[in-house]
Design a protein around this motif. Structure first.
Motif, PDB file in Angstrom:
ATOM      1  N   PRO A   1       0.802  -1.238   0.000  1.00  0.00           N
ATOM      2  CA  PRO A   1       0.000   0.000   0.000  1.00  0.00           C
ATOM      3  C   PRO A   1       0.832   1.283   0.000  1.00  0.00           C
ATOM      4  CG  PRO A   1      -0.873  -1.583   1.584  1.00  0.00           C
ATOM      5  CD  PRO A   1       0.445  -2.108   1.135  1.00  0.00           C
ATOM      6  N   ARG A   2       2.069   1.213   0.431  1.00  0.00           N
ATOM      7  CA  ARG A   2       2.894   2.418   0.541  1.00  0.00           C
ATOM      8  C   ARG A   2       3.886   2.564  -0.606  1.00  0.00           C
ATOM      9  NH1 ARG A   2       5.836   3.834   5.723  1.00  0.00           N
ATOM     10  NH2 ARG A   2       5.883   5.774   4.521  1.00  0.00           N
ATOM     11  N   ARG A   3       3.909   1.632  -1.543  1.00  0.00           N
ATOM     12  CA  ARG A   3       4.946   1.652  -2.570  1.00  0.00           C
ATOM     13  C   ARG A   3       4.865   2.888  -3.458  1.00  0.00           C
ATOM     14  NH1 ARG A   3       4.856  -4.807  -4.216  1.00  0.00           N
ATOM     15  NH2 ARG A   3       5.918  -5.506  -2.291  1.00  0.00           N
ATOM     16  N   GLU A   4       3.660   3.251  -3.888  1.00  0.00           N
ATOM     17  CA  GLU A   4       3.533   4.407  -4.775  1.00  0.00           C
ATOM     18  C   GLU A   4       3.981   5.694  -4.083  1.00  0.00           C
ATOM     19  OE1 GLU A   4       0.100   6.679  -7.464  1.00  0.00           O
ATOM     20  OE2 GLU A   4      -0.332   4.762  -6.487  1.00  0.00           O
ATOM     21  N   GLU A   5       3.554   5.848  -2.828  1.00  0.00           N
ATOM     22  CA  GLU A   5       3.949   7.028  -2.063  1.00  0.00           C
ATOM     23  C   GLU A   5       5.456   7.111  -1.888  1.00  0.00           C
ATOM     24  OE1 GLU A   5       3.853   8.409   2.622  1.00  0.00           O
ATOM     25  OE2 GLU A   5       2.497   6.815   1.911  1.00  0.00           O
ATOM     26  N   ILE A   6       6.061   5.964  -1.495  1.00  0.00           N
ATOM     27  CA  ILE A   6       7.505   5.944  -1.255  1.00  0.00           C
ATOM     28  C   ILE A   6       8.266   6.128  -2.554  1.00  0.00           C
ATOM     29  CG2 ILE A   6       9.395   4.452  -0.514  1.00  0.00           C
ATOM     30  CD1 ILE A   6       7.491   3.227   1.546  1.00  0.00           C
ATOM     31  N   ALA A   7       7.756   5.550  -3.681  1.00  0.00           N
ATOM     32  CA  ALA A   7       8.436   5.689  -4.966  1.00  0.00           C
ATOM     33  C   ALA A   7       8.498   7.157  -5.389  1.00  0.00           C
ATOM     34  CB  ALA A   7       7.718   4.863  -6.028  1.00  0.00           C
ATOM     35  N   THR A   8       7.391   7.854  -5.249  1.00  0.00           N
ATOM     36  CA  THR A   8       7.357   9.267  -5.625  1.00  0.00           C
ATOM     37  C   THR A   8       8.304  10.084  -4.762  1.00  0.00           C
ATOM     38  OG1 THR A   8       5.039   9.037  -6.310  1.00  0.00           O
ATOM     39  CG2 THR A   8       5.861  11.274  -5.889  1.00  0.00           C
ATOM     40  N   GLU A   9       8.255   9.845  -3.448  1.00  0.00           N
ATOM     41  CA  GLU A   9       9.104  10.609  -2.514  1.00  0.00           C
ATOM     42  C   GLU A   9      10.573  10.320  -2.750  1.00  0.00           C
ATOM     43  OE1 GLU A   9      10.017  10.607   2.301  1.00  0.00           O
ATOM     44  OE2 GLU A   9       8.043   9.940   1.572  1.00  0.00           O
ATOM     45  N   LEU A  10      10.904   9.042  -2.934  1.00  0.00           N
ATOM     46  CA  LEU A  10      12.303   8.662  -3.068  1.00  0.00           C
ATOM     47  C   LEU A  10      12.873   9.118  -4.405  1.00  0.00           C
ATOM     48  CD1 LEU A  10      14.719   7.244  -1.853  1.00  0.00           C
ATOM     49  CD2 LEU A  10      13.840   5.059  -2.705  1.00  0.00           C
ATOM     50  N   ARG A  11      12.077   9.005  -5.483  1.00  0.00           N
ATOM     51  CA  ARG A  11      12.569   9.443  -6.795  1.00  0.00           C
ATOM     52  C   ARG A  11      12.859  10.945  -6.775  1.00  0.00           C
ATOM     53  NH1 ARG A  11      12.470   7.200 -11.787  1.00  0.00           N
ATOM     54  NH2 ARG A  11      11.095   5.502 -11.137  1.00  0.00           N
ATOM     55  N   ALA A  12      11.959  11.699  -6.139  1.00  0.00           N
ATOM     56  CA  ALA A  12      12.168  13.144  -6.066  1.00  0.00           C
ATOM     57  C   ALA A  12      13.408  13.481  -5.251  1.00  0.00           C
ATOM     58  CB  ALA A  12      10.933  13.810  -5.456  1.00  0.00           C
ATOM     59  N   ALA A  13      13.614  12.743  -4.146  1.00  0.00           N
ATOM     60  CA  ALA A  13      14.791  13.000  -3.308  1.00  0.00           C
ATOM     61  C   ALA A  13      16.071  12.690  -4.062  1.00  0.00           C
ATOM     62  CB  ALA A  13      14.700  12.165  -2.034  1.00  0.00           C
ATOM     63  N   ILE A  14      16.078  11.584  -4.808  1.00  0.00           N
ATOM     64  CA  ILE A  14      17.264  11.222  -5.582  1.00  0.00           C
ATOM     65  C   ILE A  14      17.538  12.273  -6.652  1.00  0.00           C
ATOM     66  CG2 ILE A  14      18.189   9.528  -7.198  1.00  0.00           C
ATOM     67  CD1 ILE A  14      16.712   7.371  -5.608  1.00  0.00           C
ATOM     68  N   ALA A  15      16.479  12.709  -7.324  1.00  0.00           N
ATOM     69  CA  ALA A  15      16.653  13.709  -8.392  1.00  0.00           C
ATOM     70  C   ALA A  15      17.223  15.007  -7.824  1.00  0.00           C
ATOM     71  CB  ALA A  15      15.310  13.969  -9.076  1.00  0.00           C
ATOM     72  N   ASP A  16      16.731  15.445  -6.670  1.00  0.00           N
ATOM     73  CA  ASP A  16      17.241  16.678  -6.057  1.00  0.00           C
ATOM     74  C   ASP A  16      18.713  16.540  -5.691  1.00  0.00           C
ATOM     75  OD1 ASP A  16      14.779  17.855  -6.305  1.00  0.00           O
ATOM     76  OD2 ASP A  16      14.154  17.444  -4.232  1.00  0.00           O
ATOM     77  N   MET A  17      19.082  15.384  -5.139  1.00  0.00           N
ATOM     78  CA  MET A  17      20.480  15.171  -4.733  1.00  0.00           C
ATOM     79  C   MET A  17      21.400  15.116  -5.947  1.00  0.00           C
ATOM     80  SD  MET A  17      19.744  12.325  -1.757  1.00  0.00           S
ATOM     81  CE  MET A  17      21.469  12.057  -1.328  1.00  0.00           C
ATOM     82  N   VAL A  18      20.914  14.504  -7.034  1.00  0.00           N
ATOM     83  CA  VAL A  18      21.714  14.447  -8.256  1.00  0.00           C
ATOM     84  C   VAL A  18      21.866  15.843  -8.852  1.00  0.00           C
ATOM     85  CG1 VAL A  18      21.781  13.583 -10.642  1.00  0.00           C
ATOM     86  CG2 VAL A  18      21.150  12.050  -8.767  1.00  0.00           C
ATOM     87  N   ASP A  19      20.771  16.605  -8.874  1.00  0.00           N
ATOM     88  CA  ASP A  19      20.832  17.970  -9.427  1.00  0.00           C
ATOM     89  C   ASP A  19      21.814  18.828  -8.640  1.00  0.00           C
ATOM     90  OD1 ASP A  19      18.991  17.282 -11.325  1.00  0.00           O
ATOM     91  OD2 ASP A  19      17.259  18.140 -10.259  1.00  0.00           O
TER      92      ASP A  19
END
Length: 319
Positions: A19-37
């Motif tokens: 049930p939490r996969r979609e929420e965590i995927a969105t949050e984690l992808r955004a965090a990774i993208a910010d750190m890479v940027d």
């Protein structure tokens, strides 16, 4: 072709509740993208930046455990110390006691003196494994159900006294008690399960059966008292003059009757002596004299050794 971020997200999401996969995927992808940027903005290559960011985030399953609030430990710090203390106390006493009981039972009731030691060691090991498994499983369940033990809060009043050098350690005490109990078990064993047999196959008791109405109960009582003395010595931790006196009394109370019985040919069963020719032809006298010498030597050594140790202990305490 999947990017490293896609592969990292897939590995992480496998270990989190559905049930939490979609929420965590969105949050984690955004965090990774910010750190890479941030790293790219500092002049780093995008591919290198992505690899370093994912490396910094760590193992996907460890990250998933943080998201799912799942413990990656069998027993955590909240329960570890009480688990360790309980397990140590149980393993210190119970396996050894079970091993002694099983060994004595095999040597007496089971008529298997040769395998008694092996059976005792096996039983002690199996008992230790069972204790370790079930205690650990119980605490692992407590850890995961967040059960409260309602233990008192620690305070300085719980600090132990400064350690004192002990002359009697637990393994030595256990070994001494085990030897005394085996000697005690030998008394009924030699009467009912003796290895010596008459020509018709009847078992011949090693000790004179007439002693059951005189000296054998006394010797058995002295052995029981010796067990109590060993426990008192361990509890005290060192030789004291009262313990030396009790030890001397028990030593002499055991040695004097044994020497008298040996020198008057009243210890061994007359039927046993009649059954074996080497005993009738002078072997009994030689064995009795050698045994008396050994008993005297061991008794004197024990008396002197205990007295010297008590004197050293008293001197150390006075100093």
């Amino acid at each position: 072709m999947s990017t490293l971020t896609d592969r990292y997200l897939a590995a992480t999401l496998r270990a989190v509740p559905a049930p939490r996969r979609e929420e965590i995927a969105t949050e984690l992808r955004a965090a990774i993208a910010d750190m890479v940027d941030d790293r790219v903005g500092g002049g780093q290559d995008p591919t290198t930046a992505e690899r370093e960011v994912l490396t910094e985030l760590g193992h996907p399953e460890r990250l998933a455990a943080r998201y799912a609030d799942r413990r990656l430990q069998l027993i955590g710090p909240a329960y570890y110390l009480i688990w360790q203390r309980l397990l140590r106390r149980l393993l210190t006493v119970i396996p050894g006691a079970v091993g002694v009981v099983v060994g004595v039972a095999q040597a007496t009731i089971g008529d298997n003196p040769g395998g008694a030691i092996g059976s005792g060691i096996t039983a002690a090991f199996q008992t230790a494994v069972q204790i370790a498994f079930w205690v650990t499983l119980s605490f692992a369940i407590l850890e995961r159900t967040n059960a409260r033990l309602d233990l008192p809060e620690w305070n300085v009043d719980q600090l132990p006294e400064a350690p004192v050098e002990r002359e009697f350690r637990l393994p030595d005490t256990c070994a001494s008690v085990a030897m005394i109990l085996l000697t005690l078990a030998f008394l009924p064993w030699q009467h009912f399960r003796s290895w010596a047999r008459d020509t018709d196959g009847t078992r011949i008791p090693l000790l004179d059966p007439a002693l059951w109405t005189s000296w054998l109960p006394v010797l058995a009582a002295l052995l029981v008292a010796s067990v109590a003395l060993e426990l008192a010595k361990y509890r005290t931790g060192r030789w004291t003059w009262p313990l030396v006196g009790a030890n001397a009394l028990l030593d002499l109370a055991f040695a004097v009757p044994m020497i008298w019985l040996l020198l008057t040919d009243r210890l061994l069963n007359p039927d046993l002596v009649a059954r074996f020719g080497w005993l009738r032809d002078g072997g009994l006298d030689v064995a009795a004299r050698v045994t008396v010498v050994v008993i005297v030597a061991v008794t004197l050594w024990d008396l002197v050794d205990s007295a010297l140790k008590a004197r050293r202990s008293a001197t150390r305490i006075d100093a």
